[in-house]
Scaffold this active site. Structure first.
Site, PDB file in Angstrom:
ATOM      1  N   HIS A 163       0.818  -1.224   0.000  1.00  0.00           N
ATOM      2  CA  HIS A 163       0.000   0.000   0.000  1.00  0.00           C
ATOM      3  C   HIS A 163       0.845   1.266   0.000  1.00  0.00           C
ATOM      4  O   HIS A 163       0.370   2.322   0.432  1.00  0.00           O
ATOM      5  CB  HIS A 163      -0.945  -0.022   1.210  1.00  0.00           C
ATOM      6  CG  HIS A 163      -1.970  -1.122   1.108  1.00  0.00           C
ATOM      7  ND1 HIS A 163      -2.584  -1.674   2.185  1.00  0.00           N
ATOM      8  CD2 HIS A 163      -2.460  -1.772   0.018  1.00  0.00           C
ATOM      9  CE1 HIS A 163      -3.423  -2.625   1.781  1.00  0.00           C
ATOM     10  NE2 HIS A 163      -3.358  -2.705   0.472  1.00  0.00           N
TER      11      HIS A 163
ATOM     12  N   PRO B 248      -4.134 -10.232  18.946  1.00  0.00           N
ATOM     13  CA  PRO B 248      -4.859 -10.442  20.207  1.00  0.00           C
ATOM     14  C   PRO B 248      -6.340 -10.739  19.989  1.00  0.00           C
ATOM     15  O   PRO B 248      -7.023 -11.263  20.857  1.00  0.00           O
ATOM     16  CB  PRO B 248      -4.687  -9.121  20.965  1.00  0.00           C
ATOM     17  CG  PRO B 248      -4.018  -8.168  20.062  1.00  0.00           C
ATOM     18  CD  PRO B 248      -3.595  -8.873  18.836  1.00  0.00           C
TER      19      PRO B 248
ATOM     20  N   CYS C 150       3.843  13.214  -7.548  1.00  0.00           N
ATOM     21  CA  CYS C 150       3.068  14.262  -8.245  1.00  0.00           C
ATOM     22  C   CYS C 150       1.742  13.666  -8.729  1.00  0.00           C
ATOM     23  O   CYS C 150       1.716  12.558  -9.263  1.00  0.00           O
ATOM     24  CB  CYS C 150       3.920  14.745  -9.423  1.00  0.00           C
ATOM     25  SG  CYS C 150       3.059  15.844 -10.499  1.00  0.00           S
TER      26      CYS C 150
ATOM     27  N   ALA D 250       2.105  -8.672  18.996  1.00  0.00           N
ATOM     28  CA  ALA D 250       3.275  -9.007  18.167  1.00  0.00           C
ATOM     29  C   ALA D 250       4.585  -8.810  18.928  1.00  0.00           C
ATOM     30  O   ALA D 250       5.498  -9.643  18.851  1.00  0.00           O
ATOM     31  CB  ALA D 250       3.261  -8.129  16.919  1.00  0.00           C
TER      32      ALA D 250
HETATM   33  C1  BV8 Z   1      -8.764  -1.902  -4.932  1.00  0.00           C
HETATM   34  C2  BV8 Z   1      -2.819   2.785   2.695  1.00  0.00           C
HETATM   35  C3  BV8 Z   1      -9.539  -1.905  -7.159  1.00  0.00           C
HETATM   36  C4  BV8 Z   1      -3.394   4.153   2.902  1.00  0.00           C
HETATM   37  C5  BV8 Z   1      -4.700   1.230   2.855  1.00  0.00           C
HETATM   38  C6  BV8 Z   1     -12.394  -7.254  -3.112  1.00  0.00           C
HETATM   39  C7  BV8 Z   1     -11.303  -7.255  -3.970  1.00  0.00           C
HETATM   40  C8  BV8 Z   1     -10.623  -6.073  -4.242  1.00  0.00           C
HETATM   41  C9  BV8 Z   1     -11.018  -4.876  -3.636  1.00  0.00           C
HETATM   42  C10 BV8 Z   1     -12.092  -4.877  -2.786  1.00  0.00           C
HETATM   43  C11 BV8 Z   1     -12.778  -6.059  -2.527  1.00  0.00           C
HETATM   44  N1  BV8 Z   1     -13.775  -5.759  -1.673  1.00  0.00           N
HETATM   45  C12 BV8 Z   1     -13.733  -4.426  -1.358  1.00  0.00           C
HETATM   46  C13 BV8 Z   1     -12.728  -3.863  -2.039  1.00  0.00           C
HETATM   47  C14 BV8 Z   1     -12.383  -2.458  -1.987  1.00  0.00           C
HETATM   48  C15 BV8 Z   1     -11.346  -2.143  -0.901  1.00  0.00           C
HETATM   49  C16 BV8 Z   1     -11.547  -2.933   0.359  1.00  0.00           C
HETATM   50  O1  BV8 Z   1     -10.905  -3.958   0.571  1.00  0.00           O
HETATM   51  N2  BV8 Z   1     -12.427  -2.453   1.214  1.00  0.00           N
HETATM   52  C17 BV8 Z   1     -12.666  -3.116   2.469  1.00  0.00           C
HETATM   53  C18 BV8 Z   1     -12.819  -2.071   3.576  1.00  0.00           C
HETATM   54  C19 BV8 Z   1     -13.909  -3.964   2.330  1.00  0.00           C
HETATM   55  N3  BV8 Z   1     -10.024  -2.349  -1.421  1.00  0.00           N
HETATM   56  C20 BV8 Z   1      -9.441  -1.351  -2.109  1.00  0.00           C
HETATM   57  O2  BV8 Z   1      -9.979  -0.281  -2.346  1.00  0.00           O
HETATM   58  C21 BV8 Z   1      -8.041  -1.613  -2.653  1.00  0.00           C
HETATM   59  N4  BV8 Z   1      -8.025  -1.260  -4.036  1.00  0.00           N
HETATM   60  O3  BV8 Z   1      -9.411  -2.867  -4.669  1.00  0.00           O
HETATM   61  O4  BV8 Z   1      -8.723  -1.326  -6.157  1.00  0.00           O
HETATM   62  C22 BV8 Z   1      -9.027  -1.442  -8.439  1.00  0.00           C
HETATM   63  C23 BV8 Z   1      -8.469  -2.366  -9.312  1.00  0.00           C
HETATM   64  C24 BV8 Z   1      -8.014  -1.915 -10.517  1.00  0.00           C
HETATM   65  C25 BV8 Z   1      -8.078  -0.553 -10.850  1.00  0.00           C
HETATM   66  C26 BV8 Z   1      -8.599   0.372  -9.947  1.00  0.00           C
HETATM   67  C27 BV8 Z   1      -9.081  -0.069  -8.729  1.00  0.00           C
HETATM   68  C28 BV8 Z   1      -7.024  -0.717  -1.991  1.00  0.00           C
HETATM   69  C29 BV8 Z   1      -6.963  -0.982  -0.520  1.00  0.00           C
HETATM   70  C30 BV8 Z   1      -5.761  -0.234   0.100  1.00  0.00           C
HETATM   71  C31 BV8 Z   1      -6.228   0.920   0.948  1.00  0.00           C
HETATM   72  N5  BV8 Z   1      -5.079   1.534   1.642  1.00  0.00           N
HETATM   73  N6  BV8 Z   1      -3.605   1.765   3.416  1.00  0.00           N
HETATM   74  C32 BV8 Z   1      -3.086   4.697   4.277  1.00  0.00           C
HETATM   75  O5  BV8 Z   1      -2.372   4.044   5.060  1.00  0.00           O
HETATM   76  O6  BV8 Z   1      -3.553   5.821   4.560  1.00  0.00           O
HETATM   77  S1  BV8 Z   1      -5.569   0.072   3.701  1.00  0.00           S
HETATM   78  C33 BV8 Z   1      -5.190   0.087   5.360  1.00  0.00           C
HETATM   79  O7  BV8 Z   1      -6.238  -0.571   6.021  1.00  0.00           O
HETATM   80  C34 BV8 Z   1      -3.993  -0.735   5.722  1.00  0.00           C
HETATM   81  O8  BV8 Z   1      -2.951  -0.568   4.811  1.00  0.00           O
HETATM   82  C35 BV8 Z   1      -4.496  -2.145   5.773  1.00  0.00           C
HETATM   83  O9  BV8 Z   1      -4.405  -2.778   4.545  1.00  0.00           O
HETATM   84  C36 BV8 Z   1      -5.969  -1.957   6.018  1.00  0.00           C
HETATM   85  C37 BV8 Z   1      -6.417  -2.559   7.308  1.00  0.00           C
HETATM   86  O10 BV8 Z   1      -5.518  -2.158   8.230  1.00  0.00           O
HETATM   87  P1  BV8 Z   1      -4.737  -3.281   9.107  1.00  0.00           P
HETATM   88  O11 BV8 Z   1      -3.316  -3.197   8.745  1.00  0.00           O
HETATM   89  O12 BV8 Z   1      -5.370  -4.605   9.036  1.00  0.00           O
HETATM   90  O13 BV8 Z   1      -4.983  -2.653  10.471  1.00  0.00           O
HETATM   91  P2  BV8 Z   1      -6.333  -2.525  11.203  1.00  0.00           P
HETATM   92  O14 BV8 Z   1      -6.247  -1.267  11.947  1.00  0.00           O
HETATM   93  O15 BV8 Z   1      -7.487  -2.788  10.298  1.00  0.00           O
HETATM   94  O16 BV8 Z   1      -6.275  -3.749  12.209  1.00  0.00           O
HETATM   95  C38 BV8 Z   1      -5.219  -3.798  13.149  1.00  0.00           C
HETATM   96  C39 BV8 Z   1      -5.153  -5.232  13.596  1.00  0.00           C
HETATM   97  O17 BV8 Z   1      -4.046  -5.360  14.480  1.00  0.00           O
HETATM   98  C40 BV8 Z   1      -6.383  -5.675  14.350  1.00  0.00           C
HETATM   99  O18 BV8 Z   1      -6.774  -6.965  13.932  1.00  0.00           O
HETATM  100  C41 BV8 Z   1      -5.906  -5.699  15.819  1.00  0.00           C
HETATM  101  O19 BV8 Z   1      -6.570  -6.722  16.553  1.00  0.00           O
HETATM  102  C42 BV8 Z   1      -4.457  -6.040  15.649  1.00  0.00           C
HETATM  103  N7  BV8 Z   1      -3.573  -5.562  16.711  1.00  0.00           N
HETATM  104  C43 BV8 Z   1      -3.713  -4.458  17.490  1.00  0.00           C
HETATM  105  N8  BV8 Z   1      -2.638  -4.377  18.335  1.00  0.00           N
HETATM  106  C44 BV8 Z   1      -1.833  -5.437  18.045  1.00  0.00           C
HETATM  107  C45 BV8 Z   1      -2.418  -6.190  17.017  1.00  0.00           C
HETATM  108  N9  BV8 Z   1      -1.859  -7.306  16.509  1.00  0.00           N
HETATM  109  C46 BV8 Z   1      -0.685  -7.694  17.042  1.00  0.00           C
HETATM  110  N10 BV8 Z   1      -0.048  -7.028  18.016  1.00  0.00           N
HETATM  111  C47 BV8 Z   1      -0.594  -5.900  18.551  1.00  0.00           C
HETATM  112  N11 BV8 Z   1       0.037  -5.247  19.558  1.00  0.00           N
END
Ligand code: BV8
Length: 254
Positions: free
Chosen positions: A121, A228, A129, A245
């Protein structure tokens, strides 16, 4: 002392010749970098990260979105890699054929010594740009964010590209944007070829990145989850390690 890591997880990792460590925001949580699930604070408290991390939000209010990324960059610059990042780098040292794939846009894996992590990502540190993805943004440095209050943050106008005058945008993949083809292809190839995939600190809900552990499982690899909380990835795991982690990974590589 309760065993943090069951013997089978340590054995699986000890016997692996090709390891993938697939990480999400949770691995940086103990470095003080908020995850996407965490409620936003300060100026951002009333926003939803998933709505801010979009081209539409940047088009509608570039100062707000650029300010958010500047605030995040400032927080990462003040953060240090934690024992989870260091253990990940230790795995790469011990198992030369191992690969780190991260969804994170911070540089904590690199600063912990991991070799060439695949950023699915993008990165907070690669602004580009808007007018030409091909040419990296040429603009005065944004500085090291010293002036930015890491608690509050503020709206900040994005710089202009000194090459063509267009706006500079964060070098991350926003929701609705395609992932970098080469990075995704390399990640899928590594997941399909590994013996063990560790999925660490990800909610496993954002696609196509969330598919990576399933690619490994379908190719016959053992999947070990470190989180967790339960996630949808529980279904593809061989071993589920419920824990932080920074606590579990060092025990796994001890
Ligand atoms: C796209 C960068 C199409 C930006 C991020 C099916 C297939 C393809 C796409 C989709 C699909 N269904 C829906 C979609 C669309 C969408 C999507 O997935 N939506 C979701 C919400 C349903 N996907 C997209 O839009 C992607 N693009 O599909 O494009 C396309 C194709 C061709 C041409 C044009 C378009 C792009 C997705 C990327 C978005 N960018 N990040 C930024 O950082 O600002 S995503 C961002 O959120 C992260 O990078 C990560 O990927 C995501 C989730 O974050 P996590 O890393 O999982 O963290 P989160 O906070 O969610 O969870 C934390 C976890 O850690 C928890 O489980 C917690 O319990 C745990 N935790 C907490 N403390 C600890 C711990 N674990 C261990 N130790 C600890 N101490």
């Amino acid at each position: 002392m309760e065993r943090v890591v069951p013997p089978d997880a340590a054995r699986l990792l000890g016997e692996a010749r090709r390891v993938v460590v697939f990480t999400g925001a949770g691995i940086s949580a103990e470095s003080g970098v908020p995850t996407f699930r965490d409620d936003l604070t300060g100026l951002w408290a009333r926003f939803d990260a998933q709505r801010l991390a979009t081209p539409e939000a940047f088009d509608a209010d570039p100062d707000l979105v650029w300010g958010w990324y500047e605030w995040r960059r400032a927080r990462v610059r003040r953060a240090e890699p934690n024992p989870g990042h260091l253990a990940t780098a230790a795995i790469q040292t011990r198992v030369p054929g191992s690969v780190v794939i991260t969804q994170n846009v911070d540089d904590l894996h690199e600063r912990a010594g991991s070799r060439a992590p695949i950023h699915l990502h993008g990165s907070l540190f690669a602004p580009r740009c808007v007018a030409a993805a091909a040419h990296p943004a040429a603009f005065p440095s944004t500085g090291d964010g010293e002036a930015i209050d890491p608690e509050e943050g503020r709206r900040t106008p994005p710089p202009r590209c000194t090459r063509c005058g267009a706006l500079v945008r964060p070098g991350v993949v926003w929701f609705g944007e395609a992932l970098p083809e080469a990075a995704l292809a390399a990640a899928v190839q590594a997941a399909a070829a590994c013996d063990v995939l560790l999925t660490v600190g990800t909610s496993g809900v954002v696609y196509p990145a969330a598919e990576i552990p399933t690619v490994a499982a379908r190719s016959g690899a053992a999947v070990i989850q470190v989180n967790p909380e339960p996630t949808p990835l529980d279904q593809v795991c061989t071993v589920n390690l419920r824990g932080a982690a920074a606590h579990v990974l060092p025990a796994l590589v001890a």
